[in-house]
Write an enzyme that holds these catalytic residues in place. Sequence first.
Site, PDB file in Angstrom:
ATOM      1  CE  LYS A  47      -8.942  -4.587 -53.098  1.00 26.21           C
ATOM      2  NZ  LYS A  47      -7.982  -4.002 -54.029  1.00 26.21           N
ATOM      3  CB  SER A  66      -5.461  -1.489 -52.857  1.00 25.71           C
ATOM      4  OG  SER A  66      -5.368  -2.561 -53.750  1.00 25.71           O
TER       5      SER A  66
END
Lengths: 124, 428
Positions: free
Chosen positions: A80, A44
Site C-alpha cells: 500500500k 488494489s
Amino acid sequence: MKSLVFYCGNFGVFDDFCEPDLSLDQRFIKNNTSIFFVQAKGDSMSPYILDKDILIVDTSITLSRGQVGTFFFNSNPICKRLEVRSSKKFLVSINNEYSEIEIKQDDNLEVFGVVIGLARDFYE
Amino acid sequence: MVWPETFMNKAFALIDCNCFYVSCERIFRADIRTRPTIVLSNNDGCAIARSPEAKSLGIKMGEPYFKIKKLHEQKKLQVFSANFALYTNISKRFSNIISSLAPRVEVYSIDETFADLTGLNNLTDLGLRIHAKILDELKIPTCVGIAPTKVLAKLANKLAKKSSKSNVINLIDSKHLELALKMTAIEDVWGIGRASSEKLKLLGIETALDFKNFDNDLIIQRLLSKVGLAIKKELQGISCFDLEYAADRKKSIMCSRTFAQDIYEKSALKEIVANFTSDVACELRRQKSLCKEISIYARANRFNDKLIQHKSFEKITLINPTSNTFTLISKALELVDKMYQDGLSYKKIGVQITNFFDNDNYQVDFFYPYDTNRDEKVMKTLDQINLFEGKDKLKSLACGLNRKSWSMNRNFKSPAYLTSWDELFNFG
C-alpha cells in the site's frame, strides 16, 4: 634513435572506448544485502501495480509518507501507500474501489520494505 | 606516531544470529513471530533449530519429530522442513552487512561471523549498529560479543544470548569481565570440548575464571596441548587466534543424503549416484577446478537391526583431471557396479570428489592426451542452459526423469522465496 611504431588495425579504438553493458541489476540493486524480490497479488494498486508484478523492495531505507511500501498489517502481507493526515496514518490503495485503512492504536503495522521499482513481463 | 598493529590492543566481535533457521522462516511470516517454531533436519528427522517459545515447550535439540508430532497436529507448534536455499541466501546477506561495517571479517559458520575491530572507537555503538542494521534489513535478531580476543568474544556473545536486556556485550575494559568469566562454565568455553573439560574439572577447574587463574601452564599444555594453552591466554586477554580466511576453493566436494526408505535396487542406486555426481560436478566447475578422484560410499540403516549392517566404499583415480559431468557419472556408475550387492539395503549414500587441480594449471597425461577444450565448451553450454532455464533442465539421462522416487521427505518446507521466480512471496 627512437623506433617508430606503425599501428595496423583499429588503432586500439575499441579497447579504449569499451564500457560494461548496461544491466538492470546495476541500475536497481545498489545494495544487494537489502533488496528482495516479491510479487504483487490482486488489483488494489492498479493501474500502477498489477497482479503478478515483481516488486523490487529495499529493506534498508526508511519509508517516507507518500511512498509505496510492503507491510505486515496485523500479520497480513500487504502492499500500500502510506499517508499521514492530521497525525493519523492511513494505508491507501491506488485503485479507488478499495477503501483506505486507518491505522488504529491496537493495530500492528510492521514495515517490510520500500518498493523502489517493479518488473513486468508483458507476454507471460 | 602510529603503532604497528601488533602493539595495538586487539578487538574482536562475534555476531551470531538467534536461532538462525527459525528466524529465516519468520522473515516473511509475521504471523509466527512469537509462536513456538522449530526447523527439522534433512528428511524431517529431528529438531535442529528451536525458537525460544519452542524451547519453553520443553523441546530438546535433536528431538525426533515423531515425539513432537502431537504438538504439531494440535497446532501448538509450527514446524518447518529445512529450507537451505533460503538459509544460505540470508547467511550471505548477513555476512555482507557485517563486511560493510567492519574492516575485516571471518565467516565462521552459516550464522556466525567474526569481525576484527582493532583500532576502531566506540565499539559498543558499532556493535549496536551492526545489530540494528541486520534486524532492519533482514529481520534477523542477533547477539554481538566484543572482546580483546576471539575466545572472549565468543564468551561475551554467549552471555548476550542469555541476557534479556542487552543484545551487545562489550568486555573490553569492562569491570564485569571477572563476573563474566565466573558465570561461564568451563565446558562452555570455545574450543574446550567435553573430554577436555572433564580433565580440567579433575584439577578443580569449574569455570572460565578458574581456568584463567590456574597457575601451572605446564600441566595445561600436557593435558590440552598448545591449543589449550592458547585458549587460556585468550581468556587472559592475550590474543592468540587471528581471523582465519576460508580457502576460496574447496579441496573436496561431497554430496550425501540419508533416505526416507531403504533402497534395494541397483537402478535406483545408480540414479541417485548420477544425480549427486551432477551436483558435485556443477559445484566443481563453479569454483573453476578439475578433479582426479571420485569415490562413493553407502551404508544400511543403523537403527534397524533386522537388516544386514554394512558400510561400502569405492574409489577411482582418473587418468586426466576433469569437471565433465558425463565423464564423472560414467566413472561413478562403474563404482556402483563394483559396490552393489544384491540383497543389501542402502540408506545413506554419498558421492565425493577429491584431488583438485586448477582449471588453467594442470598437465594432460602424455600417453592419454585428450581434448579438454571441447569438454570445457560442452560443460559451459550445459551450465548456461541450466542457469537460464532452471536447475536440471538439461541433464544426463542416467539421472532419471524425476527425482521423486527417492527424494527426501520435506513435508513442511517453506517456498524458495529468494531463489525461485515461481515461489516469490506475495504481498496483497
